[in-house]
Design an enzyme around this catalytic site. Structure first.
Site, PDB file in Angstrom:
ATOM      1  N   LYS A 135      20.796  -7.730   7.607  1.00 31.26           N
ATOM      2  CA  LYS A 135      21.958  -6.864   7.411  1.00 31.26           C
ATOM      3  C   LYS A 135      23.013  -7.559   6.555  1.00 31.26           C
ATOM      4  CE  LYS A 135      25.599  -4.345   9.843  1.00 31.26           C
ATOM      5  NZ  LYS A 135      26.051  -3.757  11.134  1.00 31.26           N
ATOM      6  N   HIS A 267     -18.825  10.030  -4.709  1.00 34.58           N
ATOM      7  CA  HIS A 267     -17.531  10.706  -4.807  1.00 34.58           C
ATOM      8  C   HIS A 267     -17.094  11.304  -3.468  1.00 34.58           C
ATOM      9  CE1 HIS A 267     -17.077   9.915  -9.001  1.00 34.58           C
ATOM     10  NE2 HIS A 267     -18.197  10.532  -9.311  1.00 34.58           N
TER      11      HIS A 267
END
Length: 509
Positions: A135, A267
């Site tokens: 922070k 595929h």
């Protein structure tokens, strides 16, 4: 320079802290175990307990949760009020926080002994220290990854640490978010929780994504014991994004079968498959389904890959072969053909069976669902036509439906003797998928007369029955629920075909 250090993973720590103490003249303050380690390495440091006058409580559950510690991390040095309050309270700002956490993620993969073991591996103070430092990244550098020590030292040597604080902050928040997500998912019992969290760790950069202009990485789920990226890869060529995608589909399919089974994927769709008495025979039959589509595809077995299997593969162009282990002579033979990637997926089949959810990213959100982990309940099948199937035909229908379950919708498959003869995949019209399954078998020289078919969803019209009947297919299994079920039953009776209704649909998109 003042540095607070509290780490579980100590790799690289001695060299880093020695650098900080000697080159940066840093004052190092460390928690108990870390301070003891640094003392053993002859690196000067002060303990948190002595410096901040705090005690470890409750077997170490409380040791850094001190107002003074967090005052020195969180104070905004550009704020006069903060500076005044710090002076009044004797708080001296910390410049760097080096923290990594109890090994909840690592132990989660290995397996906890019990709930208590899991609870005691949840870090509290460390997470809080990291969040506080992140922070206040404008003033404090936070390091959570030992791999960053070298980068930090190089940056400090060049006097540019300020520019590194934001990237370190981003990694720190990601690290604590990952840590919390693994904990949440480990304890979660609600399949569909109100707050859904996921955390993944970058494993490796891939050559590219689905296409060469796309960037791609592989990430692992730290909450499971083994991922597809843990599979042993025997190859001179790196696995691609599409290779991993197809390999995962292949694993999900072959775990459906108890007998020796082979599936061939191209595929992200199966283009061949069979069960047989031996893996080699299953592979041979699966490849014959559609040799054209199998070119450059993935061969997957649910048994160890032996020399007989290697002989069936021969010099065929195969992109990936995967199996739960390889016999030594088979492995050496397969390696003779350059370009093949050979995966040992031992242990992955169990993980695939244990998957609890599937999800897809959509614009602005996520679609999340439980897995499609069944095919059909054999005892609940409805034999709705006048002509009834034999036991073998029922077996073949369920076999074919298993393949349609793992095929892009709309999907139909024709099979005989637990061998796929033709698959119609990914068609917008169901009857087109039907025609394609027949045409595929015809191209491969396989006779569909007397075979059976399966549909991944119900037939909206009778045209699929008519088309299969004309080709000589003996029967079909489909999920029920269409407004035209009766029309389809009537068509089957007119054509003398067997029609079986199953209780599960298997769309796949």
């Amino acid at each position: 320079m003042r540095v607070l250090v509290s780490v579980y993973h100590k790799e690289g720590l001695a060299d880093f802290c020695k650098y900080m103490a000697e080159s940066q003249k840093a004052e190092i303050i460390a928690t108990g175990g870390t301070a003891k380690y640094l003392a053993e390495q002859k690196i000067p440091c002060k303990t948190v307990e002595d410096y901040y006058k705090v005690s470890q409580l409750f077997d170490g559950r409380v040791k850094t949760l001190s107002e003074r510690v967090f005052s020195e991390i969180l104070m905004d040095r550009s704020n006069p009020t903060h500076a005044k309050q710090a002076a009044e309270n004797g708080a001296v700002p910390l410049d760097m926080v080096v923290v990594n956490l109890y090994p909840f993620m690592e132990k989660c993969r290995a397996g906890f002994k019990n709930v208590e073991d899991a609870i005691e591996n949840i870090d509290i103070g460390g997470v809080t220290l990291i969040r506080a430092a992140a922070k206040n990244f404008k003033h404090v550098a936070v390091i959570v990854d030992p791999r960053d020590y070298k980068k930090v030292m190089e940056t400090m040597d060049s006097g540019k640490l300020a520019g590194l604080r934001r990237p370190l902050m981003e990694k720190a928040f990601g690290y604590t978010a990952l840590y919390d997500s693994v904990i949440a998912n480990h304890f979660r019992q609600d399949i569909l929780p109100d707050y859904l969290t996921f955390g993944f760790i970058k494993h490796a950069e891939l050559r590219y994504g689905e296409n060469p202009h796309q960037f791609a990485y592989g990430y692992i789920d730290p909450g499971i014991k083994k991922s597809i990226f843990d599979a042993t890869v025997f190859a001179k060529k790196q696995m691609s994004y599409n290779n991993y995608l197809d390999a995962s589909t292949a694993i999900s399919l072959i775990i459906e079968f108890q007998k020796p089974a082979c599936a061939i994927i191209k595929h992200n769709n199966p283009c061949g498959g069979a069960c047989a008495d031996t893996p080699a025979k299953a592979l041979e039959l699966a490849y014959q389904t559609d040799p054209i589509s199998a070119y450059g595809g993935i061969i997957a077995l649910n048994r160890k890959f032996d020399m007989d299997c290697a002989k069936v593969v021969g010099n065929k162009f195969v992109d990936v072969i995967l199996a739960p282990g390889y016999e030594a002579d088979a492995l050496e033979t397969l390696k003779l053909k350059n370009g093949r990637r050979l995966l040992d997926v031992t242990g992955l089949m169990e993980e695939a069976r244990a998957m609890k959810y599937h999800f897809k990213k959509v614009v602005g959100g996520l679609l999340y669902q439980t897995p499609d982990n069944t095919v059909a309940d054999r005892e609940q099948l409805k034999f709705v036509s006048e002509k009834k199937p034999t036991e073998q035909q029922v077996t073949d229908m369920l076999f074919a439906m298993t393949f349609t379950k793992h095929t892009k919708s709309n999907a139909l498959a024709v099979a005989r003797d637990e061998r796929v003869l033709g698959i119609g995949a990914g068609q917008m019209s169901r009857v087109d998928a039907c025609r394609l399954s027949i045409e595929k078998a015809k191209i491969s020289g396989l006779d569909v007369k007397g075979a059976v078919a399966a549909s991944d969803a119900f037939l909206p019209f009778r045209d699929t029955i008519d088309t299969y009947s004309e080709a000589g297919v003996a029967g079909l299994i489909q999920p029920y629920g269409s407004k035209r079920d009766e029309e389809v039953i009537k068509a089957a009776n007119e054509k003398g075909m067997i029609l079986v209704f199953a209780n599960y649909r298997h769309f796949r998109h």
